[in-house]
Design a protein around this motif. Structure first.
Motif, PDB file in Angstrom:
ATOM      1  N   UNK A 169      -3.371  -3.376   4.317  1.00 44.00           N
ATOM      2  CA  UNK A 169      -3.110  -4.282   5.557  1.00 44.00           C
ATOM      3  C   UNK A 169      -3.609  -5.415   5.630  1.00 44.00           C
ATOM      4  N   UNK A 170      -4.099  -6.186   4.209  1.00 42.11           N
ATOM      5  CA  UNK A 170      -4.435  -7.444   4.200  1.00 42.11           C
ATOM      6  C   UNK A 170      -3.516  -8.407   3.946  1.00 42.11           C
ATOM      7  N   UNK A 171      -2.258  -8.203   4.385  1.00 41.92           N
ATOM      8  CA  UNK A 171      -1.323  -9.429   4.257  1.00 41.92           C
ATOM      9  C   UNK A 171      -0.821  -9.291   2.909  1.00 41.92           C
ATOM     10  N   UNK A 172       0.362  -9.753   2.774  1.00 40.85           N
ATOM     11  CA  UNK A 172       1.057  -9.679   1.407  1.00 40.85           C
ATOM     12  C   UNK A 172       0.337 -10.237   0.203  1.00 40.85           C
ATOM     13  N   UNK A 173      -0.492 -11.248   0.756  1.00 42.54           N
ATOM     14  CA  UNK A 173      -1.262 -12.049  -0.323  1.00 42.54           C
ATOM     15  C   UNK A 173      -2.693 -11.202  -0.684  1.00 42.54           C
ATOM     16  N   UNK A 174      -2.827 -10.174   0.003  1.00 42.70           N
ATOM     17  CA  UNK A 174      -4.013  -9.433  -0.380  1.00 42.70           C
ATOM     18  C   UNK A 174      -5.265 -10.104  -0.602  1.00 42.70           C
ATOM     19  N   UNK A 175      -5.580 -11.231   0.046  1.00 43.94           N
ATOM     20  CA  UNK A 175      -6.843 -11.884  -0.238  1.00 43.94           C
ATOM     21  C   UNK A 175      -7.969 -11.120   0.009  1.00 43.94           C
ATOM     22  N   UNK A 231       1.902  -3.113   9.236  1.00 41.02           N
ATOM     23  CA  UNK A 231       3.088  -3.500   9.218  1.00 41.02           C
ATOM     24  C   UNK A 231       3.614  -5.016   8.706  1.00 41.02           C
ATOM     25  N   UNK A 232       2.943  -5.756   9.050  1.00 47.03           N
ATOM     26  CA  UNK A 232       3.068  -7.293   8.747  1.00 47.03           C
ATOM     27  C   UNK A 232       3.018  -7.386   7.038  1.00 47.03           C
ATOM     28  N   UNK A 233       1.867  -6.631   6.507  1.00 40.51           N
ATOM     29  CA  UNK A 233       1.708  -6.555   5.048  1.00 40.51           C
ATOM     30  C   UNK A 233       2.908  -6.011   4.384  1.00 40.51           C
ATOM     31  N   UNK A 234       3.267  -4.793   4.870  1.00 38.54           N
ATOM     32  CA  UNK A 234       4.292  -4.017   4.103  1.00 38.54           C
ATOM     33  C   UNK A 234       5.726  -4.922   4.151  1.00 38.54           C
ATOM     34  N   UNK A 235       5.903  -5.284   5.487  1.00 39.32           N
ATOM     35  CA  UNK A 235       7.182  -6.339   5.591  1.00 39.32           C
ATOM     36  C   UNK A 235       7.302  -7.292   4.489  1.00 39.32           C
ATOM     37  N   UNK A 236       5.951  -7.859   4.239  1.00 39.01           N
ATOM     38  CA  UNK A 236       5.929  -8.990   3.327  1.00 39.01           C
ATOM     39  C   UNK A 236       6.036  -8.592   1.973  1.00 39.01           C
ATOM     40  N   UNK A 237       5.410  -7.609   1.562  1.00 36.98           N
ATOM     41  CA  UNK A 237       5.268  -6.994   0.512  1.00 36.98           C
ATOM     42  C   UNK A 237       6.861  -6.627  -0.205  1.00 36.98           C
ATOM     43  N   UNK A 238       7.312  -5.497   0.674  1.00 33.41           N
ATOM     44  CA  UNK A 238       8.426  -5.232   0.589  1.00 33.41           C
ATOM     45  C   UNK A 238       9.620  -6.323   0.331  1.00 33.41           C
ATOM     46  N   UNK A 239       9.830  -7.125   1.461  1.00 37.36           N
ATOM     47  CA  UNK A 239      10.887  -8.179   1.170  1.00 37.36           C
ATOM     48  C   UNK A 239      10.809  -9.148   0.092  1.00 37.36           C
TER      49      UNK A 239
END
Lengths: 619, 197
Positions: free
Chosen positions: A158-164, A91-99
């Motif tokens: 699910x790795x955060x919007x920064x996809x490290x 959820x956090x990842x997709x929220x960041x990516x989408x926004x």
């Protein structure tokens, strides 16, 4: 979500040549494409907002039973009615990516650069309508991929919007790094193509298709902002592409660009010699300019709206252009401030600290200029103006915390805490979002020929404005206390239990703020069909788009494209009959308000006949 | 489609006329700028990664010298073709364009056999990043060459059907620019790889 796009789009658009498909769906008209971007962006914004509220439920009400969400979340709820921890990360990842990408890059630049560039520089359409159409459809396909990834059994990335990496590079690390991550990468690759196609068009149009007399020094600040945003995009998105490409090879073809010496589940991976820090360098070389790709268009929109609604020329036009330019340049040399704690050389850290803090200078110039523009103006509090003022407020409060975070020493304490979350949500998230809303309220009459309801607009503004502060202000305290971002729960740590009430407040505020957006959605769609009919120039504004008819057709101006004689900010000029003089009014028609050097220019207005034909051939 | 807008540009005050470049040509330059950034990112990543150590050193395939000569020759023939088309010497332009395309194919084949040389030297895509980088950089450049060859073939068709003459040079010019750019890009990459082996 994404599917709603064209169903909504059917209702508006003005051309009646051609069939339904070429007019509304595969249109090459910049205004229709702008609306397509807008509606898709709004759909994404709604989805991104809902995702954030779902994870705020977890943070604000950790003990609540959420089984009433079962119909929507299904298997993502545990047996006890709690959100699955891995799904929380998704959820956090997709929220960041989408926004960041789908709403504030494509939704903001895509809408307003497309809509305003040809209208404000005086062009019939974009340099290449076909490429412009492609730009939207690449974005649409990219959206489809990202949207699909929400519904697969292993969940979205699910790795955060920064996809490290290595988290994002190893499917066995977390279920979201499987198919969800692959779809994320495909989607972003398409998104980058869309963004590049768009940016190439914006720059080309601004440089080559300006109308007669529209010199760079007479461009509205919106256009300056869109123009420099597009340049940043062209230079930084290919770098993200490179980073993503190497990640794809690591994930799917067994290379070791980012992977080295990893044990997972007790087993050693064969990958040797990679460096996860390399990914961060590449990612943030895009990632930081991306912040300004998101913010600059909003600042440009604000400049225009504040000047119009203060009935005053923008204060320090050249300083505004200069500071946008300076911010754009600096945005490329500060990326490592996201990486202070990666073990980088402390000396390098202090250089990046210095460069980062310098950004405060042009930013402060901008805020100063906004405030001095408002100073003693005849303020008109239209919804667009309210949201612009909200932007200035967020830009200030969010920007100040940037001075703390930019220090490499302070960042050791604050990095990856809710302080960072509060900082960027105010300065980049909310500020840009308010810029987008301001733009929608302000240019709605030109987009759809009708006015939006001002009362509902004000209610929307006040709830959202207070709500945003209620959400993000407490986060500063939570962050200073050391509460890390992206954590599913803090109840395991006695230290953080004291913040349960603050988190509760934040979550309630977030829900109310999301609720307020439905007022906007209602206002938007209702006004599109039932709103008060707008006049051609409802805000008594100076720029060229208001010289078009109420519903500009394909080609924007029915007759000739107007010629530009003056800068776009002749508001309340002493001596003038009205408090605004549009850009297309020659100085010879306004002898009462001309300054001495402007009277000189009248002589030149006569030479219009001597056209200097631009060479078509070799250059 | 929008050339008509640029044609009748007039000036009102100062001789500050908007840039006199064809929008599509200008777009081409912007596209090349973004391609350049892509390769700058990869070569910077190469330097950053190399500085961290654990880097396998190896000889570049000797064929890359040959392909470098091929791509320089193809640039020359491309320029000839362009000059001929400009003088309405279509038949000569055709031959030169054909030679350019063939040289382009030759370059790609050469690159491919260069990879084969790497494999014989036990350098694979999967392994130490030094080798992986080489494959990615040359492969990505090759993909761009493929796109340029498609462009060349489109131009070849245009020249055969008589759509290119001294008055219709825009596309031909864009094609020439792109081809030169990719040639120059290869030389940059090759010299870079030689220097930072």
């Amino acid at each position: 979500m994404a599917h709603d796009t064209h169903t909504h789009d059917e209702g508006h658009g003005h051309e009646h040549h051609g069939n339904f498909w070429t007019t509304y769906i595969f249109s090459e008209d910049h205004k229709v494409i702008a609306k397509q971007f807008l509606i898709t962006g709004m759909a994404w914004a709604l989805l991104g907002g809902i995702l954030s509220v779902i994870f705020r439920l977890q943070l604000g009400f950790p003990d609540a039973n959420l089984s009433w969400l079962k119909p929507i979340l299904g298997g993502w709820l545990t047996a006890e009615g709690k959100i699955d921890p891995e799904f929380y990360l998704a959820l956090v990842t997709m929220h960041g990516t989408i926004m960041v990408f789908f709403v504030l890059t494509a939704g903001l630049s895509g809408t307003f650069s497309n809509f305003l560039i040809p209208l404000q520089v005086g062009a019939r359409d974009m340099a290449s309508g076909f490429m412009n159409m492609l730009s939207y459809w690449f974005f649409f396909i990219s959206s489809c991929f990202m949207f699909t990834s929400l519904f697969i059994s292993t969940g979205p990335a699910a790795g955060g919007w920064v996809i490290y990496p290595p988290l994002s590079a190893l499917p066995q690390a977390i279920s979201g790094s499987g198919l969800g991550m692959t779809l994320w990468l495909i989607s972003m690759a398409l998104f980058i193509v869309s963004s590049l196609l768009g940016s190439i068009n914006y720059i080309t149009t601004v440089i080559n298709l300006r109308t007669v007399g529209m010199s760079f020094s007479k461009l509205p600040l919106t256009i300056w902002a869109f123009f420099l945003t597009a340049i940043i995009g062209i230079l930084s998105f290919p770098v993200l592409f490179a980073a993503a490409l190497l990640l794809i090879f690591d994930r799917s073809f067994g290379t070791s660009f980012y992977l080295s010496d990893i044990y997972i589940g007790g087993e050693a991976l064969p990958n040797q010699g990679g460096s996860p820090i390399l990914f961060q360098h590449l990612f943030w070389f895009l990632g930081h300019p991306e912040v300004y790709i998101v913010l600059l268009p909003a600042l440009g929109i604000t400049s225009e709206i504040i000047a119009t609604n203060s009935r005053k020329p923008i204060f320090g036009y050249k300083a505004m252009v200069g500071s946008i330019l300076f911010i754009a340049i600096l945005s490329f040399v500060v990326w490592a401030h996201h990486m202070f704690v990666t073990g980088m050389n402390p000396f390098l850290g202090s250089i990046f600290t210095l460069l980062t803090l310098i950004i405060a200078v042009p930013s402060a110039v901008k805020i100063f200029n906004y405030v001095t523009t408002i100073w003693r103006g005849n303020l008109r509090f239209t919804p667009g103006m309210l949201f612009s003022l909200g932007l200035v407020s967020f830009f200030l409060t969010g920007g100040i915390t940037g001075i703390f975070l930019g220090n490499s020493a302070v960042d050791i304490q604050l990095h990856d805490t809710y302080f960072v979350v509060a900082h960027f949500h105010l300065v980049m998230g909310s500020a840009s979002f308010f810029g987008m809303l301001a733009g929608i309220y302000h240019w709605f009459p030109k987009m759809f020929g009708r006015m939006m309801n001002e009362k509902l607009g004000s209610i929307h503004f006040w709830i959202t404005f207070i709500g945003v502060y209620m959400v993000f202000f407490p986060m500063h305290y939570i962050g200073i206390a050391g509460f890390p971002r992206r954590y599913y729960t803090w109840t395991n740590f006695e230290t953080f239990s004291g913040f349960a009430d603050l988190n509760f407040v934040v979550s309630v505020a977030a829900i109310v703020t999301l609720g307020a957006q439905f007022i906007f959605l209602f206002n938007f769609f209702y006004s599109m069909f039932r709103g008060r009919i707008a006049s051609a120039n409802p805000w008594q504004s100076n720029t060229l788009e208001w010289t078009t008819p109420r519903n500009p057709g394909h080609g924007n101006w029915p007759g000739e494209i107007p010629t530009v004689y003056r800068w776009p900010y002749d508001y309340s000029k002493p001596g003038a009959k009205e408090d605004f003089i549009p850009q297309n009014i020659p100085f010879s028609e306004t002898p009462e308000s001309n300054l001495p050097h402007e009277n000189e220019l009248i002589k030149l207005e006569g030479v219009e006949g001597n056209a200097i034909v631009v060479e078509e051939k070799k250059h | 489609m929008s050339t008509d807008n640029t044609v009748d540009l007039k000036i009102v005050e100062e001789p500050k006329r908007p840039l006199a470049m064809h929008p599509k040509k200008f777009g081409m330059w912007l596209f090349m700028a973004s391609v350049m950034m892509l390769f700058m990112a990869l070569t910077s990543a190469y330097i950053v990664r190399q500085a961290e150590g654990n880097w396998v050193y190896f000889e570049l395939p000797s064929l890359f010298y040959t392909t470098s000569v091929i791509i320089i020759l193809s640039s020359i023939s491309m320029q000839w073709s362009y000059n001929a088309a400009k003088k309405d010497n279509t038949s000569y332009s055709k031959i030169m364009l054909l030679i350019t395309s063939l040289l382009g194919f030759g370059f790609l084949i050469g690159q491919f056999f260069g990879w084969k040389q790497l494999v014989t030297g036990n350098i694979y895509l999967v392994g130490n990043p030094s080798g992986s980088f080489l494959y990615i950089i040359t492969g990505l450049h090759g993909l761009h060459i493929v796109s340029a060859i498609v462009f060349l073939l489109i131009m070849l068709n245009a020249v055969y059907t008589g759509k290119v003459d001294s008055k219709n040079m825009t596309k031909m010019e864009m094609c020439t620019t792109y081809w030169h750019f990719l040639g120059g890009l290869w030389l940059y990459l090759f010299i870079f790889l030689l220097l930072y082996r």
